[in-house]
Design a protein around this motif. Structure first.
Motif, PDB file in Angstrom:
ATOM      1  N   LEU A  88       0.830  -1.202   0.000  1.00 29.10           N
ATOM      2  CA  LEU A  88       0.000   0.000   0.000  1.00 29.10           C
ATOM      3  C   LEU A  88       0.868   1.257   0.000  1.00 29.10           C
ATOM      4  O   LEU A  88       0.584   2.221  -0.711  1.00 29.10           O
ATOM      5  N   THR A  89       1.927   1.245   0.786  1.00 30.37           N
ATOM      6  CA  THR A  89       2.834   2.388   0.840  1.00 30.37           C
ATOM      7  C   THR A  89       3.467   2.644  -0.521  1.00 30.37           C
ATOM      8  O   THR A  89       3.555   3.794  -0.974  1.00 30.37           O
ATOM      9  N   PHE A  90       3.875   1.577  -1.215  1.00 26.04           N
ATOM     10  CA  PHE A  90       4.530   1.737  -2.509  1.00 26.04           C
ATOM     11  C   PHE A  90       3.522   2.192  -3.569  1.00 26.04           C
ATOM     12  O   PHE A  90       3.836   3.059  -4.396  1.00 26.04           O
ATOM     13  N   ALA A  91       2.323   1.623  -3.546  1.00 31.51           N
ATOM     14  CA  ALA A  91       1.300   2.024  -4.516  1.00 31.51           C
ATOM     15  C   ALA A  91       0.921   3.491  -4.332  1.00 31.51           C
ATOM     16  O   ALA A  91       0.637   4.194  -5.304  1.00 31.51           O
ATOM     17  N   ALA A  92       0.916   3.954  -3.085  1.00 27.55           N
ATOM     18  CA  ALA A  92       0.579   5.355  -2.818  1.00 27.55           C
ATOM     19  C   ALA A  92       1.591   6.303  -3.445  1.00 27.55           C
ATOM     20  O   ALA A  92       1.252   7.451  -3.778  1.00 27.55           O
ATOM     21  N   GLU A  93       2.826   5.852  -3.618  1.00 26.73           N
ATOM     22  CA  GLU A  93       3.821   6.695  -4.283  1.00 26.73           C
ATOM     23  C   GLU A  93       3.433   6.954  -5.737  1.00 26.73           C
ATOM     24  O   GLU A  93       3.766   8.002  -6.299  1.00 26.73           O
ATOM     25  N   GLY A  94       2.737   6.013  -6.341  1.00 25.52           N
ATOM     26  CA  GLY A  94       2.205   6.246  -7.684  1.00 25.52           C
ATOM     27  C   GLY A  94       1.187   7.367  -7.679  1.00 25.52           C
ATOM     28  O   GLY A  94       1.142   8.195  -8.602  1.00 25.52           O
ATOM     29  N   GLU A  95       0.357   7.421  -6.649  1.00 27.10           N
ATOM     30  CA  GLU A  95      -0.615   8.503  -6.520  1.00 27.10           C
ATOM     31  C   GLU A  95       0.073   9.856  -6.343  1.00 27.10           C
ATOM     32  O   GLU A  95      -0.428  10.878  -6.801  1.00 27.10           O
ATOM     33  N   ARG A  96       1.223   9.846  -5.697  1.00 24.67           N
ATOM     34  CA  ARG A  96       1.943  11.106  -5.515  1.00 24.67           C
ATOM     35  C   ARG A  96       2.323  11.709  -6.869  1.00 24.67           C
ATOM     36  O   ARG A  96       2.176  12.909  -7.091  1.00 24.67           O
ATOM     37  N   VAL A  97       2.800  10.866  -7.782  1.00 22.30           N
ATOM     38  CA  VAL A  97       3.193  11.389  -9.087  1.00 22.30           C
ATOM     39  C   VAL A  97       1.976  11.744  -9.933  1.00 22.30           C
ATOM     40  O   VAL A  97       2.033  12.634 -10.786  1.00 22.30           O
ATOM     41  N   ALA A  98       0.842  11.077  -9.673  1.00 24.68           N
ATOM     42  CA  ALA A  98      -0.364  11.336 -10.468  1.00 24.68           C
ATOM     43  C   ALA A  98      -1.045  12.643 -10.083  1.00 24.68           C
ATOM     44  O   ALA A  98      -1.519  13.388 -10.945  1.00 24.68           O
ATOM     45  N   CYS A  99      -1.107  12.934  -8.783  1.00 25.07           N
ATOM     46  CA  CYS A  99      -1.872  14.118  -8.362  1.00 25.07           C
ATOM     47  C   CYS A  99      -1.215  14.910  -7.246  1.00 25.07           C
ATOM     48  O   CYS A  99      -1.834  15.788  -6.657  1.00 25.07           O
ATOM     49  N   GLY A 100       0.039  14.581  -6.920  1.00 26.44           N
ATOM     50  CA  GLY A 100       0.784  15.390  -5.971  1.00 26.44           C
ATOM     51  C   GLY A 100       0.672  14.965  -4.527  1.00 26.44           C
ATOM     52  O   GLY A 100       1.413  15.470  -3.682  1.00 26.44           O
ATOM     53  N   THR A 101      -0.238  14.045  -4.211  1.00 21.91           N
ATOM     54  CA  THR A 101      -0.448  13.622  -2.827  1.00 21.91           C
ATOM     55  C   THR A 101      -0.597  12.104  -2.773  1.00 21.91           C
ATOM     56  O   THR A 101      -1.381  11.545  -3.550  1.00 21.91           O
ATOM     57  N   PRO A 102       0.100  11.425  -1.866  1.00 20.09           N
ATOM     58  CA  PRO A 102      -0.013   9.960  -1.785  1.00 20.09           C
ATOM     59  C   PRO A 102      -1.241   9.521  -0.991  1.00 20.09           C
ATOM     60  O   PRO A 102      -1.153   8.769  -0.021  1.00 20.09           O
ATOM     61  N   HIS A 103      -2.424  10.013  -1.406  1.00 25.07           N
ATOM     62  CA  HIS A 103      -3.619   9.655  -0.633  1.00 25.07           C
ATOM     63  C   HIS A 103      -4.029   8.218  -0.919  1.00 25.07           C
ATOM     64  O   HIS A 103      -3.654   7.630  -1.937  1.00 25.07           O
ATOM     65  N   LEU A 104      -4.805   7.651  -0.009  1.00 25.64           N
ATOM     66  CA  LEU A 104      -5.036   6.203   0.010  1.00 25.64           C
ATOM     67  C   LEU A 104      -6.455   5.783  -0.352  1.00 25.64           C
ATOM     68  O   LEU A 104      -6.736   4.585  -0.405  1.00 25.64           O
ATOM     69  N   ASP A 105      -7.355   6.740  -0.590  1.00 27.22           N
ATOM     70  CA  ASP A 105      -8.762   6.350  -0.719  1.00 27.22           C
ATOM     71  C   ASP A 105      -9.095   5.653  -2.031  1.00 27.22           C
ATOM     72  O   ASP A 105     -10.186   5.106  -2.177  1.00 27.22           O
ATOM     73  N   ASN A 106      -8.170   5.629  -2.989  1.00 25.08           N
ATOM     74  CA  ASN A 106      -8.315   4.767  -4.170  1.00 25.08           C
ATOM     75  C   ASN A 106      -7.409   3.541  -4.093  1.00 25.08           C
ATOM     76  O   ASN A 106      -7.854   2.424  -4.383  1.00 25.08           O
ATOM     77  N   VAL A 107      -6.137   3.739  -3.726  1.00 25.92           N
ATOM     78  CA  VAL A 107      -5.219   2.585  -3.718  1.00 25.92           C
ATOM     79  C   VAL A 107      -5.608   1.560  -2.663  1.00 25.92           C
ATOM     80  O   VAL A 107      -5.457   0.348  -2.889  1.00 25.92           O
ATOM     81  N   ALA A 108      -6.106   1.986  -1.504  1.00 18.66           N
ATOM     82  CA  ALA A 108      -6.437   1.031  -0.442  1.00 18.66           C
ATOM     83  C   ALA A 108      -7.583   0.099  -0.842  1.00 18.66           C
ATOM     84  O   ALA A 108      -7.456  -1.129  -0.718  1.00 18.66           O
ATOM     85  N   PRO A 109      -8.727   0.609  -1.326  1.00 17.83           N
ATOM     86  CA  PRO A 109      -9.770  -0.337  -1.744  1.00 17.83           C
ATOM     87  C   PRO A 109      -9.351  -1.183  -2.946  1.00 17.83           C
ATOM     88  O   PRO A 109      -9.703  -2.355  -3.028  1.00 17.83           O
ATOM     89  N   SER A 110      -8.581  -0.593  -3.878  1.00 20.35           N
ATOM     90  CA  SER A 110      -8.129  -1.374  -5.025  1.00 20.35           C
ATOM     91  C   SER A 110      -7.229  -2.522  -4.582  1.00 20.35           C
ATOM     92  O   SER A 110      -7.296  -3.625  -5.134  1.00 20.35           O
ATOM     93  N   LEU A 111      -6.402  -2.298  -3.573  1.00 23.14           N
ATOM     94  CA  LEU A 111      -5.472  -3.323  -3.089  1.00 23.14           C
ATOM     95  C   LEU A 111      -6.140  -4.334  -2.162  1.00 23.14           C
ATOM     96  O   LEU A 111      -5.909  -5.543  -2.276  1.00 23.14           O
ATOM     97  N   PHE A 112      -6.971  -3.866  -1.242  1.00 27.69           N
ATOM     98  CA  PHE A 112      -7.557  -4.748  -0.224  1.00 27.69           C
ATOM     99  C   PHE A 112      -8.938  -5.260  -0.600  1.00 27.69           C
ATOM    100  O   PHE A 112      -9.406  -6.257  -0.050  1.00 27.69           O
ATOM    101  N   GLY A 113      -9.632  -4.564  -1.495  1.00 31.35           N
ATOM    102  CA  GLY A 113     -11.004  -4.924  -1.824  1.00 31.35           C
ATOM    103  C   GLY A 113     -11.986  -4.399  -0.803  1.00 31.35           C
ATOM    104  O   GLY A 113     -11.627  -3.953   0.287  1.00 31.35           O
ATOM    105  N   GLY A 114     -13.272  -4.444  -1.142  1.00 31.14           N
ATOM    106  CA  GLY A 114     -14.340  -4.036  -0.238  1.00 31.14           C
ATOM    107  C   GLY A 114     -14.352  -2.546   0.043  1.00 31.14           C
ATOM    108  O   GLY A 114     -13.837  -1.728  -0.708  1.00 31.14           O
ATOM    109  N   PHE A 115     -14.981  -2.202   1.178  1.00 34.33           N
ATOM    110  CA  PHE A 115     -14.967  -0.832   1.691  1.00 34.33           C
ATOM    111  C   PHE A 115     -13.781  -0.683   2.632  1.00 34.33           C
ATOM    112  O   PHE A 115     -13.467  -1.602   3.396  1.00 34.33           O
TER     113      PHE A 115
END
Length: 317
Positions: A127-154
């Protein structure tokens, strides 16, 4: 010792961030659409992105500019590895849609490479590594997309630093309808228009709705879920960027949806329903509103994806 692989292909699901009231702290995974990422070993050390499909000519193949490449670089840096990795990214959803496209690519890449290498990292580390992708995409390593995509569910994100993510297992079935109007809204642009100061009463209302939605999911209480899916802070500002937002949302609720709102930063609009039949009916009326104004759109009907990424193909060493 876990097997290591020469080739791994992974599907990583799209996601709906915020889920109305949970700005930056809630998200859910869809069963479809999603991205597919291929990882294979190469003799030459380092990371290469050899192919991008679906959005070719738009997404960079430079490792430092592509979310999948950045995420894998963070993973290999953590491991201190210079193993040769070749990536292919197959985009199966539109960019700038509010469906977590950049997050799906990041998640698919780290899951594929982690399996390629014999599962050296935990899901929390990924999750930490995937969030780094979000940093380059929109400037912030936020988790509200990567976390559900990685873990599933809510998921509920109590804290980003330190990372504290809680899965919310709803005991009742829920189905998502997402309508994507054919326009693009950049996440960084929608964040710039948000207010930095919030009236206390609105903040209190939002806190109550977030708590109610979490409780409703854990209890499997449809009525509590429904009355908690109210966003009094973010939606009123961002919705002005989305054509016919009010009409589409009202049509969804009239057709039986439990709640409806902006998917992530938009322009997609999502709705949650009790069953697939209702979710399908909701999709038809939402699409009709866009047809009335001549705006092309796509609709996705999906159960909540409780599994997260799936291994599609793999070849052992």
């Amino acid at each position: 010792m876990p097997n290591q692989y020469q080739y791994v292909k992974v599907f990583a699901p799209a996601s709906v961030a915020n889920v109305s009231c949970g700005f930056d702290v809630m998200g859910l995974a869809l069963d479809h659409p999603g991205d597919e990422v291929v990882a294979r070993r190469t003799e030459e050390p380092g990371i290469q992105i050899t192919r991008v499909t679906g959005e070719n000519g738009v997404l960079p193949t430079s490792v430092s500019e592509n979310t999948a490449g950045v995420a894998v670089r963070a993973l290999l840096g953590h491991l201190g590895s210079d193993v040769g990795i070749e990536l292919e990214v197959h985009k199966k959803m539109p960019l700038g849609s509010g469906l977590g496209s950049s997050a799906a690519s990041s998640v698919g890449a780290v899951v594929a490479v982690n399996r390629l290498l014999g599962l050296p990292c935990t899901s929390d580390e990924l999750l930490t590594f995937a969030a780094e992708g979000e940093r380059v995409a929109c400037g912030t390593p936020h988790l509200d997309n990567v976390a559900p995509s990685l873990f599933g569910g809510f998921v509920f994100i109590r804290s980003r630093e330190p990372q504290d993510v809680i899965g919310l297992d709803c005991s009742k079935p829920l189905f998502a309808t997402v309508v994507h109007p054919q326009i693009e809204i950049r996440t960084e642009d929608t964040r710039k228009i948000l207010r930095r100061n919030i009236p206390l009463q609105k903040a209190v209302t939002q806190w109550g709705n977030i708590g109610g939605l979490v409780a409703g999911l854990l209890k499997g209480d449809y009525e509590l879920i429904s009355r908690s899916m109210q966003d009094v802070i973010i939606e009123p500002i961002r919705s002005v960027l989305i054509p016919s937002f009010a009409e589409v949302k009202e049509a969804a609720l009239d057709a039986g949806a439990l709640g409806s709102g902006i998917s992530g930063s938009g322009p997609s609009i999502f709705a949650l329903s009790r069953d697939n039949e209702t979710a399908t009916a909701v999709g038809k009326v939402m699409q009709h509103e866009y047809e009335e104004i001549g705006l092309d759109n796509e609709v996705y009907i999906s159960p909540i994806n409780k599994e997260g990424p799936r291994i599609l193909e793999e070849v052992q060493l």
